[in-house]
Design an enzyme around this catalytic site. Structure first.
Site, mmCIF file in Angstrom:
data_model
loop_
_atom_site.group_PDB
_atom_site.id
_atom_site.type_symbol
_atom_site.label_atom_id
_atom_site.label_comp_id
_atom_site.label_asym_id
_atom_site.label_seq_id
_atom_site.Cartn_x
_atom_site.Cartn_y
_atom_site.Cartn_z
ATOM 1 N N LYS A 176 -9.408 8.240 -10.037
ATOM 2 C CA LYS A 176 -9.452 6.898 -10.617
ATOM 3 C C LYS A 176 -9.492 5.832 -9.526
ATOM 4 C CE LYS A 176 -7.267 4.544 -14.452
ATOM 5 N NZ LYS A 176 -6.286 4.748 -15.508
ATOM 6 N N ASP A 229 -23.319 23.053 -7.245
ATOM 7 C CA ASP A 229 -21.878 22.899 -7.046
ATOM 8 C C ASP A 229 -21.487 21.446 -6.792
ATOM 9 O OD1 ASP A 229 -19.199 23.834 -6.628
ATOM 10 O OD2 ASP A 229 -19.492 23.556 -4.478
ATOM 11 N N HIS A 234 -20.801 16.017 -8.839
ATOM 12 C CA HIS A 234 -20.076 14.943 -8.161
ATOM 13 C C HIS A 234 -20.958 13.854 -7.563
ATOM 14 C CE1 HIS A 234 -17.035 17.853 -8.725
ATOM 15 N NE2 HIS A 234 -17.330 18.597 -7.691
#
Ligand code: NDP
Length: 462
Positions: A176, A229, A234
């Site tokens: 966050k 991956d 990400h």
């Protein structure tokens, strides 16, 4: 600060697994110790015939670090969790077993699927909608599916079990604090937003170079590779945060809408020999550690041609970013550990004659974990004031008091899906990389080599 969670029971499926022991339980412990999970009950489940004591031993070992740092209240809460936790043996893929356990637990329950992806999928398929009590939260680990088609199928199954805002697709990479650090920098500074576009920015790079090699993870990694991956999940998320339009608020709906809009406009364009590169490391050494050739590591099938370094150019086809390349790169066994987003600005249109010394465009760099900001600017140098010199303004950005999985669990337990990947976004991330994976599988892009401990194959200068 203490806070009541909306979830009463956290049920971890895969209690004996690596994720649970190494990341989930320690993340939970810090969260509990800081007072963010008052009143929560922890339940573990797995296919092993564990006794209650075996489970408790695991919980105690994972709670030890948080326990030793905690204040009295926090220690009390950790003790309460240890005293009330239980373990259940079940095969989650067998008809009725998971449903039976769910029916016994105090709700609302958050079900954390810390299982191999295939087992998670079968476990969800074994559940009928009426067996999932209202308010249940389903927490899905990465990888979410293995291509766009399988992600879509899994989304359809999940949608029959719980509403979208009760489904948490985990991307632990983006804590966050990191998300808010990027947004704070971009949207709380008037001097940045007017230049944050194709007129002033030449390229944006998101780089995640690891100095770790395979580290015994062949079973998972050799079937995945760097593109699946890291980049598919990400790095595309970070790219999206760097590129989104200003949201009206940082609540989950505004933010996730903005992220989805950017990803919908994104693609990797053919020819893939120009927009993508892939490579695999050979033997070498990193800081005195000998690293074996990837292809010879135990559990690796060299004929799979799994890449340990991947680089792709993503184009975002919208008004703001037309023509600006977003370069995403991630790899293992590299000499320099680098986790950052780098924004390279265009050169000034005209430098007044007489000035000398400018040799590089301005760059803004956001480092991840710990989060940092660096801004390269040209100023008049010492001595000869006509000679421009490069200085770097630096700042440390805010860090979270929680571990990455503590942040994930905080969102789950308080019912905030802000950090979860939304269904459409999960599918879009696969849509972006699927054609590249296919082209690579067909051998259309050469698999290059680099020595472990080097900066990548020759000619890859980023
Ligand atoms: P592991 O293989 O270590 O653990 C899997 C767990 O699933 C084991 O506890 C296993 O129990 C249990 N399990 C398997 N089949 C069943 C079944 N039919 N019923 C009930 N339990 C079952 O995997 P990881 O912990 O490494 O990974 C779990 C998930 O987390 C994966 O999706 C992975 O991609 C993801 N992940 C993992 C990370 C990591 O660092 N480990 C990091 C990020 C994501 P048993 O041994 O008793 O069969």
């Amino acid at each position: 600060m203490t806070s009541q969670t909306t979830v009463k029971t956290l049920l971890i499926l895969g209690a004996s697994g690596d994720l649970t022991g190494r990341l989930l339980l320690p993340g939970l412990a810090r969260l509990v110790a800081r007072g963010h999970a008052e009143g929560l009950t922890l339940v573990g489940a797995g296919s092993d015939p564990w006794t209650e004591d075996q489970w408790l031993e695991r919980v105690e070992a994972s709670f030890a670090a948080a326990d030793s740092e905690a204040e009295a209240d926090g220690r009390g809460e950790l003790k309460r969790i240890r005293e009330t936790t239980s373990y259940h043996q079940l095969d989650v893929t067998a008809e009725g077993q998971l449903a039976g356990l769910l029916g016994q637990l105090a709700g609302p329950v958050a079900v954390y699927f810390a299982l191999p992806p295939r087992i998670s999928q079968l476990a969800c398929e074994a559940l009928a909608p009426e067996q999932v009590p209202q308010g249940t939260r389903l927490v899905m680990e990465k990888p979410f599916g293995s291509d766009q088609e399988s992600a879509r199928h899994l989304n359809k199954v999940l949608a029959t079990l719980a509403p979208e805002d009760h489904i948490h697709r985990v991307d632990h990479f983006l804590g966050k604090a990191t998300v808010l650090n990027i947004l704070g920098l971009r949207f709380a500074n008037t001097f940045l937003e007017p230049v944050w576009n194709r007129e002033y920015i030449e390229k944006v790079e998101v780089i995640f170079d690891e100095d770790l090699a395979l580290e015994g993870r062949a079973r998972y990694y050799d079937g995945a590779g760097a593109l699946r991956d890291m980049i598919q999940s990400h790095l595309l998320q970070i790219m999206a945060l760097m590129a989104i339009e200003p949201p009206a608020s940082v609540d989950e709906r505004d933010l996730r809408d903005a992220v989805a809009t950017v990803l919908r406009a994104s693609s990797i364009k053919p020819p893939y020999t120009e927009s993508t590169r892939r490579a695999r490391y050979t033997a070498g050494s990193i800081s005195g550690r000998e690293i074996p050739n990837y292809a010879k590591e135990e559990g690796v099938d060299p004929s799979r041609n799994t890449e340990t370094l991947a680089e792709v150019q993503v184009d975002i086809d919208n008004w703001r970013w037309q023509g600006v390349p977003f370069i995403l790169r991630s790899g293992k066994a590299l000499g320099d550990k680098r986790k950052e987003a780098v924004v390279t600005f265009r050169p000034v249109p005209h430098l007044p004659r007489g000035f000398t010394g400018v040799d590089a465009p301005n760059q803004l760099r956001i480092g991840f974990g710990p989060d940092t900001l660096q801004f390269d600017v040209d100023v008049n140098g010492p001595g000869n004031v006509l000679d421009l010199d490069r200085v770097t303004l630096q700042a440390e950005l805010s860090a979270s008091e929680l571990l990455p999985y503590g942040e994930v669990l905080e969102g789950v337990l308080t019912g905030d899906p802000l950090l979860s990947v939304r269904a459409d976004t999960a599918e879009d991330c696969w849509r972006i990389v699927d054609p590249v994976l296919q082209a690579w599988a067909q051998g259309n892009v050469p698999l290059e080599e680099y020595r472990a401990g080097s900066s990548g194959p020759e000619g890859w200068t980023t």
